[in-house]
Design a protein around this motif. Structure first.
Motif, PDB file in Angstrom:
ATOM      1  N   PHE A   1       0.804  -1.243   0.000  1.00  0.00           N
ATOM      2  CA  PHE A   1       0.000   0.000   0.000  1.00  0.00           C
ATOM      3  C   PHE A   1       0.834   1.289   0.000  1.00  0.00           C
ATOM      4  N   SER A   2       2.117   1.215   0.355  1.00  0.00           N
ATOM      5  CA  SER A   2       2.984   2.405   0.450  1.00  0.00           C
ATOM      6  C   SER A   2       2.386   3.422   1.428  1.00  0.00           C
ATOM      7  N   SER A   3       2.609   4.720   1.186  1.00  0.00           N
ATOM      8  CA  SER A   3       2.037   5.773   2.047  1.00  0.00           C
ATOM      9  C   SER A   3       1.860   7.037   1.213  1.00  0.00           C
ATOM     10  N   PRO A   4       0.905   7.883   1.587  1.00  0.00           N
ATOM     11  CA  PRO A   4       0.632   9.076   0.767  1.00  0.00           C
ATOM     12  C   PRO A   4       1.691  10.157   0.962  1.00  0.00           C
ATOM     13  N   ASP A   5       1.941  10.926  -0.068  1.00  0.00           N
ATOM     14  CA  ASP A   5       2.888  12.041   0.042  1.00  0.00           C
ATOM     15  C   ASP A   5       2.585  13.066  -1.059  1.00  0.00           C
ATOM     16  N   ASP A   6       1.416  13.685  -0.992  1.00  0.00           N
ATOM     17  CA  ASP A   6       1.073  14.721  -1.971  1.00  0.00           C
ATOM     18  C   ASP A   6       1.919  15.962  -1.721  1.00  0.00           C
ATOM     19  N   LYS A   7       2.416  16.537  -2.802  1.00  0.00           N
ATOM     20  CA  LYS A   7       3.290  17.708  -2.662  1.00  0.00           C
ATOM     21  C   LYS A   7       2.552  18.855  -1.972  1.00  0.00           C
ATOM     22  N   PRO A   8       3.277  19.608  -1.157  1.00  0.00           N
ATOM     23  CA  PRO A   8       2.624  20.762  -0.517  1.00  0.00           C
ATOM     24  C   PRO A   8       2.325  21.852  -1.544  1.00  0.00           C
ATOM     25  N   VAL A   9       1.318  22.650  -1.242  1.00  0.00           N
ATOM     26  CA  VAL A   9       1.006  23.824  -2.065  1.00  0.00           C
ATOM     27  C   VAL A   9       1.985  24.927  -1.679  1.00  0.00           C
ATOM     28  N   THR A  10       2.543  25.597  -2.675  1.00  0.00           N
ATOM     29  CA  THR A  10       3.380  26.761  -2.393  1.00  0.00           C
ATOM     30  C   THR A  10       2.594  28.017  -2.773  1.00  0.00           C
ATOM     31  N   ILE A  11       3.039  29.160  -2.274  1.00  0.00           N
ATOM     32  CA  ILE A  11       2.389  30.411  -2.671  1.00  0.00           C
ATOM     33  C   ILE A  11       2.563  30.586  -4.179  1.00  0.00           C
ATOM     34  N   ALA A  12       3.722  30.147  -4.691  1.00  0.00           N
ATOM     35  CA  ALA A  12       3.993  30.259  -6.130  1.00  0.00           C
ATOM     36  C   ALA A  12       3.012  29.407  -6.932  1.00  0.00           C
ATOM     37  N   SER A  13       2.809  28.169  -6.502  1.00  0.00           N
ATOM     38  CA  SER A  13       1.899  27.292  -7.265  1.00  0.00           C
ATOM     39  C   SER A  13       0.450  27.771  -7.139  1.00  0.00           C
ATOM     40  N   TRP A  14       0.093  28.281  -5.984  1.00  0.00           N
ATOM     41  CA  TRP A  14      -1.269  28.820  -5.785  1.00  0.00           C
ATOM     42  C   TRP A  14      -1.503  30.031  -6.695  1.00  0.00           C
ATOM     43  N   SER A  15      -0.573  30.972  -6.709  1.00  0.00           N
ATOM     44  CA  SER A  15      -0.761  32.196  -7.493  1.00  0.00           C
ATOM     45  C   SER A  15      -0.745  31.910  -8.987  1.00  0.00           C
ATOM     46  N   ALA A  16      -0.082  30.816  -9.397  1.00  0.00           N
ATOM     47  CA  ALA A  16      -0.083  30.451 -10.821  1.00  0.00           C
ATOM     48  C   ALA A  16      -1.362  29.711 -11.184  1.00  0.00           C
ATOM     49  N   ALA A  17      -1.834  28.842 -10.292  1.00  0.00           N
ATOM     50  CA  ALA A  17      -3.008  28.023 -10.597  1.00  0.00           C
ATOM     51  C   ALA A  17      -4.309  28.806 -10.454  1.00  0.00           C
ATOM     52  N   ASP A  18      -4.374  29.709  -9.489  1.00  0.00           N
ATOM     53  CA  ASP A  18      -5.616  30.444  -9.234  1.00  0.00           C
ATOM     54  C   ASP A  18      -5.294  31.883  -8.821  1.00  0.00           C
ATOM     55  N   PRO A  19      -4.809  32.699  -9.794  1.00  0.00           N
ATOM     56  CA  PRO A  19      -4.395  34.070  -9.440  1.00  0.00           C
ATOM     57  C   PRO A  19      -5.543  34.914  -8.902  1.00  0.00           C
ATOM     58  N   GLY A  20      -6.769  34.629  -9.351  1.00  0.00           N
ATOM     59  CA  GLY A  20      -7.914  35.392  -8.852  1.00  0.00           C
ATOM     60  C   GLY A  20      -8.115  35.171  -7.366  1.00  0.00           C
ATOM     61  N   ASP A  21      -8.050  33.914  -6.942  1.00  0.00           N
ATOM     62  CA  ASP A  21      -8.199  33.603  -5.511  1.00  0.00           C
ATOM     63  C   ASP A  21      -7.034  34.187  -4.715  1.00  0.00           C
ATOM     64  N   PHE A  22      -5.844  34.104  -5.298  1.00  0.00           N
ATOM     65  CA  PHE A  22      -4.666  34.655  -4.616  1.00  0.00           C
ATOM     66  C   PHE A  22      -4.846  36.159  -4.365  1.00  0.00           C
ATOM     67  N   LEU A  23      -5.255  36.900  -5.409  1.00  0.00           N
ATOM     68  CA  LEU A  23      -5.389  38.351  -5.256  1.00  0.00           C
ATOM     69  C   LEU A  23      -6.560  38.718  -4.334  1.00  0.00           C
ATOM     70  N   THR A  24      -7.633  37.962  -4.425  1.00  0.00           N
ATOM     71  CA  THR A  24      -8.765  38.207  -3.518  1.00  0.00           C
ATOM     72  C   THR A  24      -8.310  38.070  -2.064  1.00  0.00           C
ATOM     73  N   THR A  25      -7.518  37.012  -1.809  1.00  0.00           N
ATOM     74  CA  THR A  25      -6.997  36.799  -0.456  1.00  0.00           C
ATOM     75  C   THR A  25      -6.052  37.925  -0.053  1.00  0.00           C
ATOM     76  N   ALA A  26      -5.155  38.310  -0.986  1.00  0.00           N
ATOM     77  CA  ALA A  26      -4.157  39.343  -0.667  1.00  0.00           C
ATOM     78  C   ALA A  26      -4.836  40.681  -0.341  1.00  0.00           C
ATOM     79  N   VAL A  27      -5.870  41.048  -1.123  1.00  0.00           N
ATOM     80  CA  VAL A  27      -6.563  42.312  -0.847  1.00  0.00           C
ATOM     81  C   VAL A  27      -7.285  42.236   0.498  1.00  0.00           C
ATOM     82  N   SER A  28      -7.824  41.058   0.817  1.00  0.00           N
ATOM     83  CA  SER A  28      -8.515  40.931   2.113  1.00  0.00           C
ATOM     84  C   SER A  28      -7.527  41.046   3.273  1.00  0.00           C
ATOM     85  N   GLU A  29      -6.290  40.626   3.052  1.00  0.00           N
ATOM     86  CA  GLU A  29      -5.262  40.833   4.081  1.00  0.00           C
ATOM     87  C   GLU A  29      -4.954  42.328   4.199  1.00  0.00           C
ATOM     88  N   LEU A  30      -4.864  42.989   3.030  1.00  0.00           N
ATOM     89  CA  LEU A  30      -4.492  44.402   3.022  1.00  0.00           C
ATOM     90  C   LEU A  30      -5.549  45.268   3.714  1.00  0.00           C
TER      91      LEU A  30
END
Lengths: 320, 205
Positions: free
Chosen positions: A47-76
């Motif tokens: 069965f081995s064991s799971p090891d899904d790669k972690p999400v990076t800020i870089a991969s998030w901003s490339a995959a879903d820039p709209g969500d990234f910017l929405t989050t960033a503005v809400s922080e601001l």
């Protein structure tokens, strides 16, 4: 009358004086360890064991820039999950879950990991880039010297326009609007994130070594991207998420009772579910530890004849 | 006037405690005849699983927490760490249910139950901090979710599930040490009091 050496009602308070049998304690533990080792190796090979790669800020901003910017503005503009969280991260009046009535251990303990969302997630990282970008320095100066009402007006306009944004690589194009300096600031933050600079900025400290990912993880948790990935893996709280892990693995099955409460009313709809469920589980845990001292609970084994199954050979001889 | 040598000291108390557990009592080669059911094996299986968990964790510790992400052998060792943990909990739960239905706390054995129950409860955060120390998607998601529960108790201010270094040290040092001591104390109590005898049979008191 019972068989000699097999008392029908042995006294648990005195040392055993009845019949004995040979017993090799060390052999039993060694064989048990070897059996577990073989079972473990077998399951690991199959069965081995799971090891899904972690999400990076870089991969998030490339995959879903709209969500990234929405989050960033809400922080601001201090409206993000972290900015409005309360203890232990932010000072927000009345925030924090109540255990019972108006009693909140979260509020009593207070803020011990202070996070100023606009500075930590947006302004401080942009100031790093601004050291080699004079135009960004000017833009940041304009934002930071503006009144709070102007800052809010700009961030609100930017947030409202984001659903209509067009993304191409690291650039973002929005319909014409009064975004003030927020437009170029967010474009710079997106470019910084896609280049991996924000990953580094959020985990850096005033010391060379670091092992604390609180800020980066809070930023990821404020967005919707991580949650959508978790939802596709059936890991959300409403999906028994706390006891599951990625892939088809047993996960933390021992958390079933803790996770169960999140699935049922009143906890599934309560704003204070975490505090209430932890309180409930603390009571259950104390009761579990104290079973020998609790009348009624400690008598259950006598009423349930499982013990007759366990000691069936003994009773067969004793009751002969 | 009594001499100082006649007064009990901490040292003499410890000596009496050690003397009350001679080798033949600590490592017996006979047991009461009623210790003859498969349910008794699950205590030994739990200890066996704990040993495999410690060994596999020690291999990962020697190579560092990131090793298993870029080594196929490391990934295999991580798998053994995961599966031995699963077996550890499975065997421990069966052992606990067995002891519950035996009412194994009878005859001044309540502390034996308490140490076992606490060992089970402390084992849960060991596994939990292990998930937080994996440095993968599961760690990110579980940390983000768990922080709300722990923060709600007020403990999040001091036990920060998003602090990788803190969680790794709790996982690899503090909690295993605590559970290891509890298991050792539990086993010594079992040997000191002996295995609880059967409940009264038909016609008994």
């Amino acid at each position: 009358m019972s068989t000699p050496g097999y008392p029908i009602a042995p006294d648990p308070n005195v040392p055993w004086t009845g019949a004995l049998r040979r017993y090799d304690l060390i052999k039993e533990v060694v064989i048990a360890t070897l059996v577990v080792l073989l079972l473990t190796i077998g399951c690991s090979l199959i069965f081995s064991s799971p090891d899904d790669k972690p999400v990076t800020i870089a991969s998030w901003s490339a995959a879903d820039p709209g969500d990234f910017l929405t989050t960033a503005v809400s922080e601001l503009n201090n409206t993000s999950g972290t900015a409005t969280y309360g203890p232990p991260y932010t000072h927000v009046a009345g925030s924090g879950q109540n255990l019972i009535g108006g009693i909140s251990l979260q509020r009593i303990v207070g803020v011990h990991i202070p996070i100023k969302a606009p500075q930590v997630f947006v302004l401080d990282p942009l100031h790093i880039v601004a050291q080699t970008d004079p135009a960004l320095t000017t833009v940041l100066g304009e934002y930071e010297s503006a009144s709070t009402s102007d800052q809010t007006k700009w961030t609100d306009a930017y947030t409202a326009a984001l659903p209509k944004a067009i993304f191409k690589g690291s650039s973002v194009t929005l319909p014409a609007g009064h975004y003030g300096p927020v437009g170029p600031m967010m474009s710079a933050l997106l470019a910084q994130a896609r280049a991996g600079g924000l990953d580094g900025a959020l985990i850096s400290s005033d010391r060379f070594y670091q092992s604390d990912f609180t800020r980066a993880l809070l930023f990821l948790a404020d967005g919707g991207y991580l949650e959508s990935l978790a939802g596709s893996q059936h890991l959300q709280g409403s999906q028994w998420g706390m006891m599951n892990e990625t892939g088809n693995y047993p996960g933390q099955a021992w958390l079933w009772l803790y996770t169960f409460w999140y699935q049922v009313p009143p906890f599934s709809t309560s704003d204070n579910a975490d505090a209430q469920i932890w309180g409930l589980m603390a009571l259950f845990s104390a009761a579990f530890i104290c079973i020998p001292f609790i009348p009624g609970l400690r008598s259950i084994p006598r009423a349930v004849p499982v013990y007759r199954l366990i000691w069936r050979d003994y009773y067969r001889r004793a009751e002969r | 006037m009594s001499s100082g040598a006649e007064r009990p000291t901490w040292t003499s108390h410890l000596r009496r405690q050690v003397a009350s557990m001679p080798p033949e009592k600590l490592l017996p080669d006979t047991q009461p005849v009623y210790v003859a059911s498969w349910i008794y094996v699950f205590g030994a299986l739990t200890i066996g699983a704990f040993i495999v968990v410690l060994l596999s964790g020690a291999v990962i510790a020697m190579a560092g927490p990131s090793w298993w992400h870029h080594s196929s052998f490391g990934h295999f060792i991580n798998s053994t760490h995961l599966w031995s943990t699963e077996f550890f909990f499975a065997f421990m739960v069966i052992h606990l249910w067995g002891k519950f239905f035996m009412a194994a706390w009878r005859g001044r054995r309540r502390l034996t139950w308490v140490t076992g129950a606490v060992a089970f409860l402390i084992s849960i955060p060991i596994a939990f901090t292990g998930y937080l120390s994996q440095q993968n998607f599961d760690s990110q998601w579980i940390g983000g979710q768990a922080k709300d529960g722990i923060n709600a108790t007020g403990a999040g201010a001091f036990f920060n599930v998003l602090n990788f270094g803190q969680m790794l040290l709790w996982h690899a040092v503090l909690l295993p040490l605590f559970v290891g001591l509890l298991i050792a104390g539990h086993v010594i109590l079992v040997r000191r009091r002996g295995v609880v005898p059967p409940l009264p049979g038909k016609g008994g008191a």
